[in-house]
Design an enzyme around this catalytic site. Structure first.
Site, PDB file in Angstrom:
ATOM      1  N   THR A  83     -53.801 -30.373  27.958  1.00  0.00           N
ATOM      2  CA  THR A  83     -54.497 -29.862  29.141  1.00  0.00           C
ATOM      3  C   THR A  83     -55.634 -28.975  28.669  1.00  0.00           C
ATOM      4  O   THR A  83     -55.414 -28.034  27.903  1.00  0.00           O
ATOM      5  CB  THR A  83     -53.524 -29.047  30.005  1.00  0.00           C
ATOM      6  OG1 THR A  83     -52.396 -29.881  30.289  1.00  0.00           O
ATOM      7  CG2 THR A  83     -54.174 -28.605  31.295  1.00  0.00           C
ATOM      8  N   CYS A  95     -46.848 -24.420  31.039  1.00  0.00           N
ATOM      9  CA  CYS A  95     -48.129 -24.853  31.620  1.00  0.00           C
ATOM     10  C   CYS A  95     -48.639 -24.041  32.804  1.00  0.00           C
ATOM     11  O   CYS A  95     -49.825 -23.717  32.858  1.00  0.00           O
ATOM     12  CB  CYS A  95     -48.017 -26.303  32.051  1.00  0.00           C
ATOM     13  SG  CYS A  95     -47.752 -27.414  30.671  1.00  0.00           S
TER      14      CYS A  95
HETATM   15  P1  NAI Z   1     -46.200 -28.182  21.629  1.00  0.00           P
HETATM   16  O1  NAI Z   1     -46.477 -26.823  21.147  1.00  0.00           O
HETATM   17  O2  NAI Z   1     -44.788 -28.606  21.883  1.00  0.00           O
HETATM   18  O3  NAI Z   1     -46.832 -29.262  20.612  1.00  0.00           O
HETATM   19  C1  NAI Z   1     -48.097 -29.171  20.044  1.00  0.00           C
HETATM   20  C2  NAI Z   1     -47.995 -29.622  18.585  1.00  0.00           C
HETATM   21  O4  NAI Z   1     -49.312 -29.740  18.047  1.00  0.00           O
HETATM   22  C3  NAI Z   1     -47.243 -28.638  17.677  1.00  0.00           C
HETATM   23  O5  NAI Z   1     -46.121 -29.284  17.106  1.00  0.00           O
HETATM   24  C4  NAI Z   1     -48.287 -28.241  16.614  1.00  0.00           C
HETATM   25  O6  NAI Z   1     -47.726 -28.036  15.343  1.00  0.00           O
HETATM   26  C5  NAI Z   1     -49.238 -29.414  16.661  1.00  0.00           C
HETATM   27  N1  NAI Z   1     -50.586 -29.139  16.163  1.00  0.00           N
HETATM   28  C6  NAI Z   1     -51.407 -28.113  16.496  1.00  0.00           C
HETATM   29  N2  NAI Z   1     -52.591 -28.242  15.859  1.00  0.00           N
HETATM   30  C7  NAI Z   1     -52.522 -29.363  15.113  1.00  0.00           C
HETATM   31  C8  NAI Z   1     -53.430 -30.043  14.241  1.00  0.00           C
HETATM   32  N3  NAI Z   1     -54.669 -29.577  14.039  1.00  0.00           N
HETATM   33  N4  NAI Z   1     -53.014 -31.176  13.629  1.00  0.00           N
HETATM   34  C9  NAI Z   1     -51.764 -31.667  13.846  1.00  0.00           C
HETATM   35  N5  NAI Z   1     -50.862 -31.078  14.671  1.00  0.00           N
HETATM   36  C10 NAI Z   1     -51.240 -29.949  15.295  1.00  0.00           C
HETATM   37  O7  NAI Z   1     -47.062 -28.369  22.961  1.00  0.00           O
HETATM   38  P2  NAI Z   1     -46.801 -29.382  24.193  1.00  0.00           P
HETATM   39  O8  NAI Z   1     -45.862 -28.782  25.176  1.00  0.00           O
HETATM   40  O9  NAI Z   1     -46.527 -30.746  23.670  1.00  0.00           O
HETATM   41  O10 NAI Z   1     -48.228 -29.342  24.878  1.00  0.00           O
HETATM   42  C11 NAI Z   1     -49.362 -29.950  24.287  1.00  0.00           C
HETATM   43  C12 NAI Z   1     -50.453 -29.980  25.337  1.00  0.00           C
HETATM   44  O11 NAI Z   1     -50.030 -30.750  26.465  1.00  0.00           O
HETATM   45  C13 NAI Z   1     -50.838 -28.598  25.878  1.00  0.00           C
HETATM   46  O12 NAI Z   1     -52.217 -28.596  26.134  1.00  0.00           O
HETATM   47  C14 NAI Z   1     -50.085 -28.522  27.186  1.00  0.00           C
HETATM   48  O13 NAI Z   1     -50.723 -27.688  28.099  1.00  0.00           O
HETATM   49  C15 NAI Z   1     -50.114 -29.967  27.662  1.00  0.00           C
HETATM   50  N6  NAI Z   1     -49.028 -30.364  28.546  1.00  0.00           N
HETATM   51  C16 NAI Z   1     -47.745 -29.923  28.351  1.00  0.00           C
HETATM   52  C17 NAI Z   1     -46.727 -30.338  29.206  1.00  0.00           C
HETATM   53  C18 NAI Z   1     -45.326 -29.878  29.007  1.00  0.00           C
HETATM   54  O14 NAI Z   1     -44.504 -30.100  29.891  1.00  0.00           O
HETATM   55  N7  NAI Z   1     -44.982 -29.247  27.915  1.00  0.00           N
HETATM   56  C19 NAI Z   1     -46.978 -31.272  30.331  1.00  0.00           C
HETATM   57  C20 NAI Z   1     -48.328 -31.703  30.405  1.00  0.00           C
HETATM   58  C21 NAI Z   1     -49.308 -31.242  29.555  1.00  0.00           C
END
Ligand code: NAI
Length: 480
Positions: A128, A272
């Site tokens: 997002t 979120c």
């Molecule tokens: P999360 O924190 O669980 O996962 C993100 C992952 O990205 C982490 O494992 C991190 O180590 C990795 N990461 C960060 N920088 C990196 C890079 N340069 N190279 C490789 N890996 C990297 O976050 P989540 O919950 O999956 O959310 C991700 C996005 O999706 C956010 O923007 C969030 O707002 C959005 N989102 C989340 C929802 C949810 O229910 N959790 C639903 C809809 C959207």
């Protein structure tokens, strides 16, 4: 063969890619992350996140057309479509601190894509992001492209944790935004073809980039606003003797309003809602729209008010002090069927009680002690960074113990706070619990799942959000 790579193996990247792999056996899907421990967990029997149905999907495809790896550059360079699903935390320092989205991780992912790419790619925003992020990403990619063509798409994710697999199997809609150029439209079609393997085409909505980016922020703001609306009503219900469940039932029967997301509670949480609304507020301010910004800010203020009100109820009903008293906390995750504690209201409630020197005994079926201790000692917004960049495991707070059973948590306690609506809390032996508690024994139900009449019959003093007050509580107002 189409190859997909997803950067970010988190709550979104992991489940979404597992479902794409399951539904599109001819597509090879690699999920990559900089966190070694996370990737190791995805490759093990103990997946890093708890989500009903996820284990089964992963088991069916892992090693066939679904791979989890830390070799980010290799998989990105080989892919035709690169999803980016990395953290987009709230900024804690500098311009826009406390509101704006921190795009550090996004930017470094984009620069890496530009560096390692040797062929044309579609880059998909899954995280997002603020409106117009695609423009910034486009600039980074094209200025470093060495003649390679990148098309940027916005494909925000609408899954809800706890029902992620169900939501991904049968989404209400899939949203794809792209440039209104022939190349942009071609990219949209390529991504639509992936989803069309299992999503009916009339549920795949194609828009311009900015509409797709803004729709995600708007959807979360609308959802959170419903919760704050019903929570605001719950305070008025307590003051007037109305019952919030009856009010929301009556209101929700109006087909223009609908019944979903109208349950009063101790407040919304999750990674979120707050982050995305703060981001929306910041974008409104940057665009010279302070009235619109203030309107959305109020949704968060009511949510904070609801948590404070809950803590005040507890303290005021226990003779205005919980100092040294054992309080049982049942549930710590931000909702049932997930182990996710990001922005869970339990954090603020526990911190409020600790501020009044209570002793807490916490039980949640899916959250372990290390996570709880970490959450209670971490600074606001620090949680939303890759694991290895988060503060080291802190020294534990000694007034907090974490136990693996609701009966142990409640033994010798003065009060019980139900903070997550886990089904198992509905069927506990409350007579046994009552017998083992200090008297008067209190239940503060932050999720309205307890059978109030039955608990009162046993002897508990019960507080349920937005319900007619126990006579005990009437004389002890919770106004700060
Ligand atoms: P999360 O924190 O669980 O996962 C993100 C992952 O990205 C982490 O494992 C991190 O180590 C990795 N990461 C960060 N920088 C990196 C890079 N340069 N190279 C490789 N890996 C990297 O976050 P989540 O919950 O999956 O959310 C991700 C996005 O999706 C956010 O923007 C969030 O707002 C959005 N989102 C989340 C929802 C949810 O229910 N959790 C639903 C809809 C959207």
């Amino acid at each position: 063969m189409v190859k997909i790579c997803c950067i970010g193996a988190g709550y979104v990247g992991g489940p979404t890619m597992a479902v794409i792999a399951l539904k599109c056996p001819e597509i090879e899907v690699a999920v990559v992350d900089i966190s070694v421990s996370r990737i190791n967990a995805w490759n093990s029997d103990a997946l890093p996140i708890y989500e009903p149905g996820l284990d089964d999907v992963v088991k069916q495809c892992r090693g066939k057309n679904l791979f989890f790896s830390t070799d980010v550059e290799k998989h990105v360079s080989e892919a035709n479509i690169v999803f980016v699903s990395v953290n987009t935390p709230t900024k804690t320092q500098g311009l826009g601190a406390g509101k704006a989205a921190d795009l550090t991780y996004w930017e470094s992912a984009a620069r890496m894509i530009a560096d390692v790419s040797k062929s044309d790619k579609i880059v998909v925003e899954k995280s997002t992001v603020p409106v117009k992020t695609a423009e910034a990403i486009e600039k980074i990619l094209t200025h470093n492209s060495k003649g390679i063509n990148f098309q940027i798409l916005s494909n925000p994710e609408f899954l809800a944790e706890g029902t992620a697999i169900e939501d991904l199997f049968q989404p209400d809609r899939v949203l794809i935004g792209g440039r209104e150029t022939p190349e942009g439209q071609k990219a949209i079609e390529a991504l639509r073809d992936v989803y069309a393997h299992w999503v009916p085409v009339d549920r795949i909505i194609c828009t311009n980039l900015w509409s797709a980016e803004l729709s995600k922020l708007a959807a979360n703001a609308f959802l959170a606003q419903r919760i704050s609306s019903v929570n605001a009503m719950s305070a008025l219900c307590e003051a007037t003797g109305a019952d919030v469940s009856q009010v929301s039932h009556a209101v929700g029967k109006d087909t223009r309003i609908g019944p979903k997301f109208l349950n009063a509670s101790v407040g919304f949480g999750g990674s979120c809602f707050q982050k995305d609304i703060l981001n929306l507020v910041y974008i409104c301010e940057c665009n010279g729209l302070p009235e619109v910004a203030n309107y959305w800010k109020q949704v968060i203020k009511v949510n904070d008010y609801q948590k404070t009100r809950f803590v005040n109820r507890i303290v005021s009903s226990m003779f205005n002090t919980v100092s040294g008293k054992k309080i049982a906390i049942l549930g710590f995750a931000f909702k049932k069927d997930t182990g996710d504690t990001r922005e869970t209201p339990a954090i603020d409630v526990c911190k409020g009680l600790l501020g009044d020197k209570a002793r807490l005994s916490i039980y949640d079926p899916q959250v372990n002690e290390e996570q709880i201790q970490r959450d209670l000692s971490m600074k606001k917004f620090d949680w939303d960074h890759p694991l290895h960049l988060q503060p080291m495991s802190p020294s534990s707070i000694k007034q907090v113990s974490v136990v693996w059973d609701a009966y142990a948590a409640t033994k010798d306690a003065h009060g019980i706070c139900i903070l997550t609506e886990w089904d198992e809390f509905k069927t506990l032996d409350y007579q046994k619990i009552y017998d083992n508690m200090r008297k008067p024994a209190f239940v503060f139900d932050g999720r309205n799942i307890a059978d109030v009449a039955k608990l009162r019959e046993i002897g508990f003093i019960v507080y349920s959000i937005g319900k007619p007050l126990d006579p005990w509580l009437k004389d002890m107002p919770a106004v700060a």
